[in-house]
Write an enzyme that holds these catalytic residues in place. Structure first.
Site, PDB file in Angstrom:
ATOM      1  N   LYS A  42     126.298  -8.915  16.490  1.00 31.13           N
ATOM      2  CA  LYS A  42     126.258  -9.385  15.119  1.00 31.13           C
ATOM      3  C   LYS A  42     127.252 -10.516  14.893  1.00 31.13           C
ATOM      4  CE  LYS A  42     125.857  -4.511  14.060  1.00 31.13           C
ATOM      5  NZ  LYS A  42     126.669  -3.386  13.591  1.00 31.13           N
ATOM      6  N   GLY A  43     128.132 -10.697  15.885  1.00 34.72           N
ATOM      7  CA  GLY A  43     129.255 -11.620  15.708  1.00 34.72           C
ATOM      8  C   GLY A  43     128.893 -13.047  15.355  1.00 34.72           C
ATOM      9  N   GLU A  98     126.707 -18.034  20.075  1.00 34.00           N
ATOM     10  CA  GLU A  98     127.667 -16.933  20.254  1.00 34.00           C
ATOM     11  C   GLU A  98     128.918 -17.167  19.427  1.00 34.00           C
ATOM     12  OE1 GLU A  98     128.317 -14.052  20.811  1.00 34.00           O
ATOM     13  OE2 GLU A  98     128.399 -13.484  22.910  1.00 34.00           O
ATOM     14  N   ASP A  99     129.583 -16.096  19.079  1.00 35.87           N
ATOM     15  CA  ASP A  99     130.842 -16.219  18.348  1.00 35.87           C
ATOM     16  C   ASP A  99     131.988 -16.584  19.292  1.00 35.87           C
ATOM     17  OD1 ASP A  99     130.678 -13.767  19.664  1.00 35.87           O
ATOM     18  OD2 ASP A  99     131.375 -12.568  17.977  1.00 35.87           O
ATOM     19  N   ASP A 102     134.593 -14.487  26.164  1.00 39.02           N
ATOM     20  CA  ASP A 102     135.798 -13.870  26.700  1.00 39.02           C
ATOM     21  C   ASP A 102     135.657 -13.892  28.225  1.00 39.02           C
ATOM     22  OD1 ASP A 102     138.087 -12.381  27.000  1.00 39.02           O
ATOM     23  OD2 ASP A 102     137.269 -10.530  26.207  1.00 39.02           O
ATOM     24  N   LYS A 130     137.841 -18.158  24.926  1.00 41.29           N
ATOM     25  CA  LYS A 130     139.086 -17.653  25.545  1.00 41.29           C
ATOM     26  C   LYS A 130     139.065 -18.048  27.010  1.00 41.29           C
ATOM     27  CE  LYS A 130     140.075 -13.559  22.759  1.00 41.29           C
ATOM     28  NZ  LYS A 130     139.959 -12.074  22.741  1.00 41.29           N
TER      29      LYS A 130
HETATM   30  P1  IMP Z   1     132.376 -11.325  27.148  1.00 37.42           P
HETATM   31  O1  IMP Z   1     131.103 -10.785  27.693  1.00 37.42           O
HETATM   32  O2  IMP Z   1     133.576 -10.697  27.811  1.00 37.42           O
HETATM   33  O3  IMP Z   1     132.444 -12.843  27.195  1.00 37.42           O
HETATM   34  O4  IMP Z   1     132.500 -10.833  25.650  1.00 37.42           O
HETATM   35  C1  IMP Z   1     131.970 -11.552  24.625  1.00 37.42           C
HETATM   36  C2  IMP Z   1     131.846 -10.679  23.400  1.00 37.42           C
HETATM   37  O5  IMP Z   1     132.976  -9.843  23.234  1.00 37.42           O
HETATM   38  C3  IMP Z   1     131.775 -11.514  22.154  1.00 37.42           C
HETATM   39  O6  IMP Z   1     130.450 -11.798  21.785  1.00 37.42           O
HETATM   40  C4  IMP Z   1     132.443 -10.625  21.113  1.00 37.42           C
HETATM   41  O7  IMP Z   1     131.488  -9.784  20.519  1.00 37.42           O
HETATM   42  C5  IMP Z   1     133.397  -9.788  21.906  1.00 37.42           C
HETATM   43  N1  IMP Z   1     134.780 -10.297  21.819  1.00 37.42           N
HETATM   44  C6  IMP Z   1     135.505 -10.905  22.780  1.00 37.42           C
HETATM   45  N2  IMP Z   1     136.733 -11.242  22.353  1.00 37.42           N
HETATM   46  C7  IMP Z   1     136.788 -10.839  21.074  1.00 37.42           C
HETATM   47  C8  IMP Z   1     137.825 -10.925  20.061  1.00 37.42           C
HETATM   48  O8  IMP Z   1     138.938 -11.463  20.242  1.00 37.42           O
HETATM   49  N3  IMP Z   1     137.500 -10.398  18.842  1.00 37.42           N
HETATM   50  C9  IMP Z   1     136.289  -9.828  18.572  1.00 37.42           C
HETATM   51  N4  IMP Z   1     135.308  -9.733  19.483  1.00 37.42           N
HETATM   52  C10 IMP Z   1     135.552 -10.240  20.717  1.00 37.42           C
HETATM   53 MG    MG Z   2     129.344 -10.882  20.280  1.00 36.75          MG
END
Ligand code: IMP
Ligand code: MG
Length: 178
Positions: A42-43, A98-99, A102, A130
């Protein structure tokens, strides 16, 4: 809610300005083409709806829901599809919205998955990055801001479903999630 925020990292105005910039870039890059924006629920909802208003060419919207986090603050590394697309993307230009990236695991998985549906092209627009936490190697064509490795909330980003309605991006106090 405001008392849970350590510091405002990006103000409403800064976000608006950047979203406008990305929207006009997309409008230029895809001029004469038709576009599908795919929001990752939902982000991305806040970013997607603001961004769409800044795009001046024909574009449709669709959504996917995936889960990789549960209610914690660390990625589990496992991606599960909770909601798939409503419309076909075959032979269409796609931008995944995407929001935040990470580890990059969610987007890496989504790109692979959606490429299997034979879109004409597929790119990523992501508001926050990030950089230092990246595990998967993915190219982001439209990026808002590089951000430090804090747990961020607001403008769609949540912690345990809270804080999405903050109009800015803030650093969540450690005492809230530790
Ligand atoms: P990844 O698969 O590790 O890149 O994670 C991405 C997802 O993790 C994003 O779409 C967010 O929903 C969540 N996420 C990563 N970092 C944060 C943060 O600092 N705050 C809130 N949600 C985060
Ligand atoms: Mg997300």
């Amino acid at each position: 809610m405001k008392n849970d925020i350590e510091k405002v990292l990006l103000t409403e105005e800064e976000l608006k300005e950047k979203v406008r910039e990305i929207g006009s870039k997309i409008s230029e890059d895809y001029r004469g083409e038709e576009l599908v924006l795919i929001g990752v629920l939902k982000g991305s909802v806040m970013f997607m709806s603001e961004l769409m208003k800044e795009i001046s060419i024909y574009c449709s919207m669709d959504f996917m829901a995936v889960s990789s986090y549960g209610n914690g603050s660390e990625s589990s590394g496992v991606v599960r599809i909770l909601k798939d697309l409503d419309e076909s993307i075959e032979n269409k230009h796609v931008i995944i919205i995407e929001d935040i990236i990470d580890s990059g695991i969610t987007l890496e998985y989504l790109i692979k998955y959606l490429n299997g549906r034979n879109p004409k092209s597929i790119e990523i627009a992501c508001l926050l990055n990030k950089k230092d936490r990246r595990k998967a190697n993915i190219g982001v064509k439209y990026l808002g801001f590089d951000v430090p490795d804090y747990f961020l909330v607001g403008y769609g980003l949540d912690f345990a479903e809270r804080y999405r309605n903050l109009p800015y991006i803030g650093i969540l106090k450690e005492s809230i999630y530790k």
